[in-house]
Write a protein that holds these residues in place. Structure first.
Motif, PDB file in Angstrom:
ATOM      1  N   ASP A   1       0.816  -1.212   0.000  1.00 16.94           N
ATOM      2  CA  ASP A   1       0.000   0.000   0.000  1.00 16.94           C
ATOM      3  C   ASP A   1       0.849   1.261   0.000  1.00 16.94           C
ATOM      4  OD1 ASP A   1       0.979  -0.619   2.512  1.00 16.94           O
ATOM      5  OD2 ASP A   1      -0.711   0.314   3.570  1.00 16.94           O
TER       6      ASP A   1
ATOM      7  N   GLN B   1       1.511  -6.886  -3.917  1.00 17.04           N
ATOM      8  CA  GLN B   1       0.818  -5.773  -4.567  1.00 17.04           C
ATOM      9  C   GLN B   1       1.872  -4.926  -5.278  1.00 17.04           C
ATOM     10  OE1 GLN B   1      -2.187  -3.610  -2.126  1.00 17.04           O
ATOM     11  NE2 GLN B   1      -1.429  -4.890  -0.448  1.00 17.04           N
TER      12      GLN B   1
ATOM     13  N   LYS C   1       0.125 -13.640 -10.203  1.00 14.29           N
ATOM     14  CA  LYS C   1       0.649 -12.277 -10.095  1.00 14.29           C
ATOM     15  C   LYS C   1       1.407 -11.881 -11.358  1.00 14.29           C
ATOM     16  CE  LYS C   1      -0.839 -11.680  -5.888  1.00 14.29           C
ATOM     17  NZ  LYS C   1      -1.857 -10.662  -5.547  1.00 14.29           N
TER      18      LYS C   1
END
Length: 769
Positions: A650, A697, A728
């Motif tokens: 994030d 991520q 991914k």
């Protein structure tokens, strides 16, 4: 301008006989040089000497002409009264005082004798100064000055000795010391054993003792292929009545196989196999055994105090020959002991360390043995900081703590056993300064008389005069060029400034200095220190993506502290990034609590501190764009770069992971068991990028070379495999023929530049370096 300042601030002293005068050379812009003559006794400094005028001044001072053929370090010939025409070292027949010398050199002795040898430096008063003991089959490395005299003798018999004068230039070959050399100039080995004592040898796994009359007897017979005797680890007592011989079980024979896909000498690929122990593999297990040579038998000893070793380290027999000593490092690195075995077979603990996390044996196992008084100076973090302790080995008790305080001893530089004083490099000693800045300090064995010998708000390095009367202290910061000061070696008092800091000149040239930034870490108290490097064409009205270069290996700290041009960091900044570098919790050379954060927790990598640091730096620097943060790293830094997107995706938007160890079970044994412990448990799985790949991520680039013999390339491939299974999207760069850190090569850098340009600067066009 920056390169000129760096080069012209270096002081490499060439000391003249008498030890009060030296000269050094400054590099000027272009190819020019300026020689400077310093009289430490009179506190004078004269610059502007050319080669001929320096020679004339030296002739006036010395009373004879000196041929200055070259002004580079190591070429001066006036200081060595021996055969200066010979660039190699030489053996002497007569013991003389060490001359005052011009240049430092490194020497190494290889002990091929049948017993340990003691190494002593002969000082300028012709007095021996103990420098260490080299065990049988081992090499000892020493720093000295050209022409200095060294005495090498059998530890228990100073009459069996040889004298060696150090060379003018560094000799990379080890000087071989064997029994022939110590027994006389002719080097003739006597045909029979006439030492009056038995000689020990190992043949086909059997321990033999050969006596004066030629009689041979088996001391220990061994038919096992897994319990072997080590012919390089035979330690005979000073009176030659006893011997300790190490028996061992060999380590696991584990091979790492590398496939060279594109060899230059043939079309077909090649397979290269190397011995490579990984976390959890069987290590070599040593077991010292004690023998009575006069009774021709083994003396039973109990190994309860040193079972399950990761490694043993020889300390040797005490001077009286009553006890043999060694260091036991238990597997898992939570217990460390100095152990003594008496000639009667009694086994006892002399020094002991214990912790619930890890003992940092790999960087902080600092010890100095004082043979005459049977004491040892011992480093320990038992009070929360790395400090020195003085032990009485006769009684096996602590005499006193030598250093204390909320700072640490990084390394012992020098010990004077006669004056009972220690010189050491300390960090965090000056309140208000960066705790990583190194200072030189002196203290007495009893803990009194602590004196910091260096001064200046920066990190210090130093050079001693040959007789230690003077000290050349160089200090700087990343944002402050070096200042060089001549000091009194005893008090640290400033004698004169040799080179002033040229900060003002850099400021006038609009130099873009690295910015030092510090803020509390995750606990809100402990300060985290780092630097910020802006582009050369920086415009405060723009917003720049942030690029962090990470290495969080617990064996060190990594934020630069001394002045340099830092061209690699600046190269990345000049591509349009604000580059940051910092040390979060879990790295080394702070408090024990700071370091312990890494324990069984490698994937933490200080990220809570790093993210907080970057956010707080950006809070007062609007040109730092927190929406575009990238990270790059190599080796352990590659593992951390991958972990950044797994655990903090994030915050970090793009990561380049070069030669990463993505699962600590796949990597070298010493590094991973030191910080992750033993036996291998679930913490290894928790720290694994491979196991946690589904959490990824952001944008990831993996880089690996097929010939990486430091970190198994399969570690990267297994991470890629796990990412594939998790669905991914990522990029992968395989560099044929690439070794460890191949991402730092020209092609690897070009590809990383393109990767970050696309994902942080949103530019699609491929960019070459």
């Amino acid at each position: 301008m920056e390169n000129y300042v760096i080069e012209s601030s270096k002081v490499i002293p060439h000391w003249l006989p008498g030890g009060d005068i030296f000269w050094y050379q400054l590099k000027l812009p272009g190819s020019g040089h300026d020689s400077v003559l310093v009289n430490a006794l009179k506190a004078t400094r004269q610059g502007g000497f050319a080669e001929d005028t320096l020679g004339q001044e030296v002739e006036r001072l010395m009373g004879r002409w000196i041929d200055l053929k070259s002004l580079t370090e190591g070429d001066m010939e006036w200081n060595n009264p021996l055969d200066n025409a010979n660039l190699k070292g030489r053996f002497l027949n007569t013991e003389v005082a060490s001359p005052y010398a011009a240049s430092e050199v490194s020497i190494q002795f290889l002990n091929r004798c049948s017993s340990p040898v003691t190494i002593e430096w002969i000082d300028h008063s012709c007095e021996p100064v103990w420098r260490g003991v080299i065990e049988v089959g081992k090499i000892g490395h020493f720093t000295t000055w050209n022409g200095h005299i060294w005495r090498i003798h059998v530890k228990e018999d100073p009459n069996l000795k040889v004298l060696y004068a150090a060379p003018k230039e560094e000799d990379k070959d080890a000087i071989v010391i064997d029994d022939n050399l110590l027994r006389g100039e002719d080097g003739a080995r006597k045909s029979k054993n006439d030492t009056g004592f038995p000689l020990i040898s190992i043949r086909n796994g059997t321990v033999w003792s050969t006596y004066e009359d030629g009689d041979e007897q088996i001391l220990a017979n061994n038919d096992s292929e897994t319990e072997l005797y080590d012919e390089e680890r035979i330690y005979i007592s000073p009176d030659r009545q006893f011997a300790v011989i190490w028996q061992y079980t060999p380590e696991h024979d584990h091979k790492m196989h590398l496939v060279e896909s594109s060899p230059t000498e043939q079309l077909q690929p090649k397979v290269k196999s190397i011995h490579y122990l990984k976390a959890g593999h069987q290590v070599r297990v040593d077991r010292p055994r004690l023998f009575d040579l006069s009774q021709r038998k083994e003396i039973p000893t109990d190994d309860a105090l040193f079972r399950n070793p990761y490694a043993l380290t020889n300390v040797g027999w005490n001077k009286s020959g009553e006890e043999y000593r060694f260091i036991f490092n238990e597997r898992g690195h939570q217990h460390l002991r100095v152990i003594g075995i008496s000639v009667h077979g009694r086994v006892r603990v002399l020094v002991e360390e214990s912790t619930k996390t890890f003992i940092d044996y790999s960087t902080k196992l600092n010890r100095h043995l004082i043979s005459d008084t049977e004491e040892i100076i011992w480093a320990s973090e038992r009070d929360g900081w790395n400090h020195l302790y003085l032990y009485d080995l006769r009684q096996g008790v602590l005499k006193n703590q030598v250093t204390t305080g909320n700072w640490l001893v990084k390394a012992v530089s020098r010990v004077d056993e006669k004056t009972r004083q220690i010189w050491f490099s300390g960090c965090g000693m000056v309140k208000g300064q960066d705790p990583y800045y190194a200072q030189l300090a002196r203290i007495n064995f009893d803990g009194s008389g602590l004196t910091i010998l260096t001064d200046g708000n920066g990190t210090h390095s130093w050079k001693w005069s040959p007789d230690y009367r003077y000290l050349i202290d160089t200090w700087s910061r990343v944002n402050c060029p070096p200042e060089v000061v001549l000091r009194d070696g005893n008090t640290g008092a400033k004698i004169l400034t040799l080179q002033e800091s040229q900060l003002a000149r850099l400021a006038d040239s609009q130099w873009n200095a690295p910015e030092i930034f510090s803020t509390p870490g995750r606990d809100g108290v402990t300060m985290i220190h780092g630097i910020i490097i802006r582009p050369a064409n920086f415009d405060a009205n723009n917003k720049y993506p942030i690029l962090e270069e990470i290495y969080a290996g617990p064996q060190g700290y990594y934020t630069p502290k001394a002045f340099s041009n830092y061209s690699w960091y600046r190269g990345w900044a000049d591509r349009g990034y604000v580059v940051v570098k910092l040390d979060g919790m879990g790295t080394n050379w702070r408090s024990k609590a700071f370091h312990d954060v890494c324990y069984k927790n490698i994937h933490d990598a200080g990220f809570p501190d790093r993210i907080k640091w970057i956010r707080e730096a950006a809070a007062t620097r609007p040109w730092m764009d927190l929406e575009r943060v990238g990270i790059m790293g190599t080796s352990a830094g590659g593992q951390s770069a991958g972990a950044a997107l797994i655990h903090h995706g994030d915050f970090y938007k793009a990561a380049a992971a070069d030669s990463g160890c993505h699962d600590n079970r796949m990597d070298k044994i010493w590094w991973n068991e030191q910080w992750m412990g033993w036996p291998v448990d679930k913490s290894y799985e928790d720290a694994s990028n491979v196991f946690n790949a589904e959490k990824l991520q952001g944008n990831l680039m993996l880089i690996v070379g097929d010939l990486d013999d430091n970190v198994d390339p399969s570690s990267t491939f297994q991470f890629a495999n796990a990412l594939n299974k998790a669905g991914k999207i990522y990029e992968m760069l395989l560099i044929p023929g690439g070794k460890h850190g191949c991402g730092h090569g020209q092609y690897g850098q070009m590809r990383q530049a393109d990767f970050f340009q696309r994902h942080l600067q949103k530019k699609q066009q491929f960019s070459c370096i």
